[in-house]
Design a protein around this motif. Structure first.
Motif, PDB file in Angstrom:
ATOM      1  N   ILE A  65     -16.405   3.400 -13.838  1.00 42.09           N
ATOM      2  CA  ILE A  65     -17.405   4.445 -13.594  1.00 42.09           C
ATOM      3  C   ILE A  65     -16.731   5.724 -13.107  1.00 42.09           C
ATOM      4  O   ILE A  65     -17.061   6.825 -13.570  1.00 42.09           O
ATOM      5  CB  ILE A  65     -18.459   3.954 -12.580  1.00 42.09           C
ATOM      6  N   ILE A  69     -16.993   9.286 -15.083  1.00 42.34           N
ATOM      7  CA  ILE A  69     -17.479  10.489 -14.377  1.00 42.34           C
ATOM      8  C   ILE A  69     -16.501  11.638 -14.582  1.00 42.34           C
ATOM      9  O   ILE A  69     -16.899  12.777 -14.879  1.00 42.34           O
ATOM     10  CB  ILE A  69     -17.668  10.196 -12.875  1.00 42.34           C
ATOM     11  N   THR A  81     -23.547  10.861 -15.166  1.00 46.83           N
ATOM     12  CA  THR A  81     -24.157   9.559 -14.931  1.00 46.83           C
ATOM     13  C   THR A  81     -23.044   8.532 -14.737  1.00 46.83           C
ATOM     14  O   THR A  81     -21.862   8.829 -14.945  1.00 46.83           O
ATOM     15  CB  THR A  81     -25.047   9.114 -16.102  1.00 46.83           C
ATOM     16  N   ASP A  82     -23.435   7.323 -14.361  1.00 46.73           N
ATOM     17  CA  ASP A  82     -22.436   6.255 -14.240  1.00 46.73           C
ATOM     18  C   ASP A  82     -22.255   5.510 -15.557  1.00 46.73           C
ATOM     19  O   ASP A  82     -21.622   4.454 -15.602  1.00 46.73           O
ATOM     20  CB  ASP A  82     -22.807   5.283 -13.117  1.00 46.73           C
ATOM     21  N   LEU A 145     -22.558   6.822  -7.493  1.00 48.50           N
ATOM     22  CA  LEU A 145     -22.411   7.959  -8.407  1.00 48.50           C
ATOM     23  C   LEU A 145     -22.387   9.271  -7.636  1.00 48.50           C
ATOM     24  O   LEU A 145     -21.524  10.123  -7.875  1.00 48.50           O
ATOM     25  CB  LEU A 145     -23.568   7.951  -9.415  1.00 48.50           C
ATOM     26  N   THR A 149     -19.076  12.241  -7.783  1.00 47.68           N
ATOM     27  CA  THR A 149     -19.126  13.356  -8.732  1.00 47.68           C
ATOM     28  C   THR A 149     -19.318  14.672  -8.002  1.00 47.68           C
ATOM     29  O   THR A 149     -19.972  14.733  -6.949  1.00 47.68           O
ATOM     30  CB  THR A 149     -20.260  13.170  -9.762  1.00 47.68           C
ATOM     31  N   PRO A 153     -25.685  14.464  -9.873  1.00 48.12           N
ATOM     32  CA  PRO A 153     -25.768  13.057 -10.271  1.00 48.12           C
ATOM     33  C   PRO A 153     -27.117  12.769 -10.925  1.00 48.12           C
ATOM     34  O   PRO A 153     -28.170  13.105 -10.389  1.00 48.12           O
ATOM     35  CB  PRO A 153     -25.614  12.298  -8.954  1.00 48.12           C
TER      36      PRO A 153
END
Length: 242
Positions: A65, A69, A81-82, A145, A149, A153
């Motif tokens: 993930i 990202i 998004t994841d 998430l 990031t 998110p």
């Protein structure tokens, strides 16, 4: 001539910058699900065979993930998004964790057309009154998430109608909900509480996917809805909490 051309170029760049959105939905975006990576697919297969523990799968999910990202940020997307990398099914994994909804293995009888084979023979059904809320595991998915990031998110969940639209009373027993209007009201309350929980976790970009309103334009589907005892013309105004 050169000076005038430069002025026009500057004006175009200025207009382009002014058209960029600073709040979602953004001009370049995706729903949420991305292709699973080879390490992730291999880890899921090992977990299914009992060859690795749950925390080992989670660690691999975390790593993959974070990588996806970075890719989204690198290409310039304003949201990330994841990849829905923790989900086996983008919709069932959310719906089956709602209060008084359960999944079960059964014969799949797709009443409305589906493209391609389904990922697993899982069906859903309501086993009690809706309207309550229990902590949803996807809250933790979103929090991971958000922590990883620098962009907005984003999370996508299935629309409320995804629970029952394809199967009707096979999902909503008359013994629990003699009136579908009561079901719609309680389903709306369940979603209101779930959305509130995501908002409290900091989610400001939540997309509802597979909104079945457009299906009501299809004469074939309208007839199927009528045949199961509902009025397709009344469904867009079905009772939901404010």
């Amino acid at each position: 001539m050169g000076e005038a051309s430069d002025d026009r170029g500057a004006r175009r760049r200025s207009v382009g910058l002014s058209m960029q959105r600073t709040k979602p939905p953004f001009r370049a975006d995706h729903v949420g699900s991305l292709l699973r990576t080879a390490p992730l697919k291999e880890a899921r297969e090992k977990r299914a065979r009992g060859e690795i523990a749950a925390d080992e799968l989670t660690a691999i999910e975390d790593r993959e993930i974070e990588s996806v990202i970075r890719k989204q940020e690198m290409i310039g997307l304003q949201s990330a998004t994841d990849g829905e990398y923790r989900r086996v099914s983008w919709n069932y994994d959310f719906l089956e964790r709602l209060d008084n909804v359960e999944s079960y293995a059964g014969e799949r009888k797709i009443k409305f057309a589906a493209s391609g084979p389904q990922p697993r023979p899982i069906l859903l059904r309501v086993i009690g009154k809706l309207g309550g809320y229990k902590p949803h595991p996807m809250i933790e998915h979103f929090e991971f998430l958000k922590e990883h990031t620098n962009q907005t998110p984003k999370l996508t969940i299935p629309s409320p109608s995804s629970l029952h639209f394809r199967y009707g009373r096979d999902v909503v027993p008359e013994t629990i909900y003699p009136s579908m209007n009561d079901f719609y009201r309680d389903l709306g309350e369940t979603y209101r509480k779930a959305v509130r929980a995501f908002a409290d976790a900091g989610c400001r970009y939540l997309q509802l996917d597979e909104v079945n309103l457009a299906y009501l334009c299809d004469p074939t589907l309208r007839k199927q809805i009528t045949d199961r005892g509902e009025d397709p013309a009344a469904l867009p105004a079905a009772s939901m909490p404010a």
